[in-house]
Write an enzyme that holds these catalytic residues in place. Structure first.
Site, PDB file in Angstrom:
ATOM      1  N   THR A   1     -10.006 -13.619  12.897  1.00 43.78           N
ATOM      2  CA  THR A   1     -10.077 -13.035  14.937  1.00 43.78           C
ATOM      3  C   THR A   1     -11.585 -11.892  13.889  1.00 43.78           C
ATOM      4  O   THR A   1     -11.350 -10.563  13.262  1.00 43.78           O
ATOM      5  CB  THR A   1      -9.965 -12.423  15.358  1.00 43.78           C
ATOM      6  OG1 THR A   1      -7.761 -13.176  15.474  1.00 43.78           O
ATOM      7  CG2 THR A   1      -9.830 -12.413  16.237  1.00 43.78           C
TER       8      THR A   1
ATOM      9  N   ASN B   1      -1.313 -15.079   3.005  1.00 44.38           N
ATOM     10  CA  ASN B   1      -1.186 -15.533   4.448  1.00 44.38           C
ATOM     11  C   ASN B   1      -0.220 -16.649   3.660  1.00 44.38           C
ATOM     12  O   ASN B   1      -0.110 -16.856   5.042  1.00 44.38           O
ATOM     13  CB  ASN B   1      -2.426 -16.363   4.256  1.00 44.38           C
ATOM     14  CG  ASN B   1      -4.000 -16.294   4.865  1.00 44.38           C
ATOM     15  OD1 ASN B   1      -4.152 -15.722   5.628  1.00 44.38           O
ATOM     16  ND2 ASN B   1      -4.735 -15.558   3.589  1.00 44.38           N
TER      17      ASN B   1
END
Lengths: 411, 411
Positions: A195, A406
């Site tokens: 984001t 991740n």
């Protein structure tokens, strides 16, 4: 990243913009013992413009921002940001909570709800927790101060390792104005989780239309040059607010000399913030500018540059310090642009390693290329040899830490 | 990969196809002390068809194959493959060397040069070394034997960890035919380096036109389902040769019942080889089928499936065993397909985790989803809720080893 690098006349670190105050607080909504909420407030109604994600799953705060900017005819008084929960894919309930959150902020600030803009970043799926947000709002408001931006920039971080601020001054006619902002985001590799958020404020007096015009241009040359077309997260948001506190005639023509000067400083600040996002990319150890020049038009250049800059093979080679030009030309070759291979040349900084479709065979070219790839900053330039247009995309390398960050993100 | 898994009636391991012989040898061209050359020879002229990379930088052997298939009107006698040097981006000199290589093979075999097809895999840039190839050719030819395929499959490996073969029998009318082949490639993540090669042989009697027709269909449903549209390396090659050694009337209509039966067995073999490539993907620890169903048309389904299957965020989550559905829906949302979020549902195997645009809130759904993500094989199914078409793409996870393999590749 040293925190002291700058792009042109752009500065980093603490700053203030006449007419604005900022603050940060720890709500405990998801993170423990850290700042996770930021508030930016304009002393009076400010002209406002936004650029948002094109993802089909737009998060609730994105939907709310669009509604409020439309209802307020491009003005705003406050921006409230939370980190930890993205309020994305949360259906009607998510939108209801976003509205309650804006209403609550508006009532504490004593302004109309449509004057409040929201942004969220964090995990997709969970509902926003309203109680922690509501309980910190009074404290947030009382903590507002002109130089609160750096703390606010710290509060909106997720996997970012450093807060990101940038500011610059510009002369609009005989008046000096400030343009300053903050951003968060962990690299172009992965905008759909990270984001990207950016919030820029200025005391320039500009109409909402001028603000919208120049924000579009600035984003096209900055934040959209660190991401693939359309490769946006559910929450990506760039907002700019203009307080009009500066003492000059209002700018209503974006192409006037003052309008253009404003556009330049806004673009400079956005570009600097964009570069900071790439340098702080998840697991990034290197910064790579990929310029494709000699193109028939800019779109062709952009398409090839994006394909190179997003190739996992190119990015892992950069991480390994391997000047693997073959992967770069192979990525260019699959970009879907029908250039002629025999016209293509490739440079690493000023070292030409591939010329007119063939590798350069000088004895020391590999060594020179390897030296470039040992640098922290690498400039890759691919000349298509078919025209005069160019475009540049900024990227970072692809490291073990990217995978680690991740693979473990939610645990 | 166990080496014993199969798709439908497809077998792996050693096989032979009437009318063909294969062999492998060690030329030392780049690798030391390992097989790096393979030769496949048809006892007589075979019908032949190929599907090749669409990369603008097509490697010399790709250019040569296209020329030879055109000159020979879709027939061939031999395929010579080398691993280590890709002969890509090597200009006119690379093409000259490819031609010399084919000529030499033709003269040793006593056939016309245009009856020889070539394929190369390895590093992009360096010129092919002719002397090592020429010196092993006589030995290669004398080593040819009907069951030489498994050794040939071993010789064409680069970063592959296992040789890949697949074969099946089919009944064409009352005649039993064999279709068998080998492939190399290290996963869909990175076709632009890994170079996907596949070679399939059959004793079926089919015209070149039928072969071309069914190869196109088979590739669309197999090798093109493990790679992004256009995301092909400089060397990608799939070749199929039909010896016609089987005792049945020649098939000249691809849509006849015998033609369709041939198409099925060819597709089955190609799909099995394609799955083996994904399972042996660079650093891969898991196999993921991404099905997008409920789509208005197949193209929309394919586009969304490809976007999910190539997302580094999705792939690192799979590696981490994290059932991070948010990344999957976010990837779908940026695929450039204008579906309605509120129609979308998501399943991991049979666990529905996201329904009609919102997360499922059952208490145990996260635990069930996590259990699926602990498996070696994961089926992700996204229902767009807008129609009846579907498509499936196969992928693997994205691990530390992927970065390691690709950061160190040339060193």
């Amino acid at each position: 990243m040293t925190g002291h690098e700058t792009e042109g006349n752009v500065q980093r670190g603490s700053f203030h913009v006449p007419g604005f105050r900022a603050a940060a607080a720890a709500s405990g909504m998801r993170y423990k013992n850290r700042l996770d909420c930021a508030l930016i407030v304009s002393d009076g109604p400010a002209a406002a413009a936004g650029v948002f994600t094109r993802n089909r799953f737009s998060a609730a705060p994105v939907i709310l921002c669009k509604e409020h900017l439309a209802a307020s005819r491009g003005t705003a008084r406050a921006v409230l940001i939370n980190a930890g929960i993205a309020n994305a894919c949360t259906g009607e309930e998510g939108l209801r909570r976003a509205r309650l959150c804006a209403q609550h902020a508006a009532s504490v600030l004593g302004i109309a709800p449509e004057q409040v803009l929201l942004a969220s970043t964090g995990v997709i799926g969970p509902q926003l927790r309203l109680e922690p947000l509501e309980s910190v709002l009074p404290g947030l408001v009382s903590a507002l101060r002109p130089d609160g931006w750096l703390e606010a920039a710290t509060a909106i971080m997720t996997t970012d390792t450093v807060p990101k601020t940038a500011w610059a001054r510009a002369e609009l006619g005989r008046t000096s104005v400030t343009c300053g902002g903050m951003a968060k985001g962990s690299g172009m590799i992965a905008p759909d989780m990270a984001t990207m958020l950016a919030f820029v404020a200025t005391d320039a007096r500009v109409t909402s239309d001028v603000l919208r015009f120049w924000l579009g241009e600035a984003v096209a040359r900055s934040f959209n040059r660190i991401t693939v077309d359309g490769d946006t997260s559910t929450n990506d948001t760039v907002l700019v607010l203009a307080s009009g506190a500066a003492d000059h005639t209002i700018i209503s023509d974006p192409t006037s000399s003052e309008g253009a000067a404003f556009g330049r400083v806004l673009t400079d600040v956005c570009l600097d913030l964009a570069h900071q996002i790439v340098r702080d990319g998840e697991g990034a150890t290197k910064f790579v500018s990929v310029t494709v020049c000699g193109a028939r038009n800019r779109e062709r250049a952009a398409r090839v540059a994006h394909t190179i800059a997003t190739s996992p093979l190119v990015k892992t080679a950069v991480f390994g310090g391997d000047a693997n030009w073959g992967r770069i030309v192979a990525a260019a070759g699959r970009a879907g642009v029908d250039f002629h291979p025999e016209g293509v040349s490739l440079y690493f900084d000023n070292v030409c390693i591939f010329r007119n479709g063939r590798p350069v065979e000088d004895d020391d070219v590999e060594e020179k290329a390897s030296a470039v790839f040992r640098q922290k900053d690498i400039h890759v330039r691919l000349d298509l040899g078919e025209g005069a247009e160019e475009d540049t995309v900024y990227t970072c390398d692809f490291s073990y830490d990217y995978v680690k960050i991740n693979a473990d993100y939610r645990s």
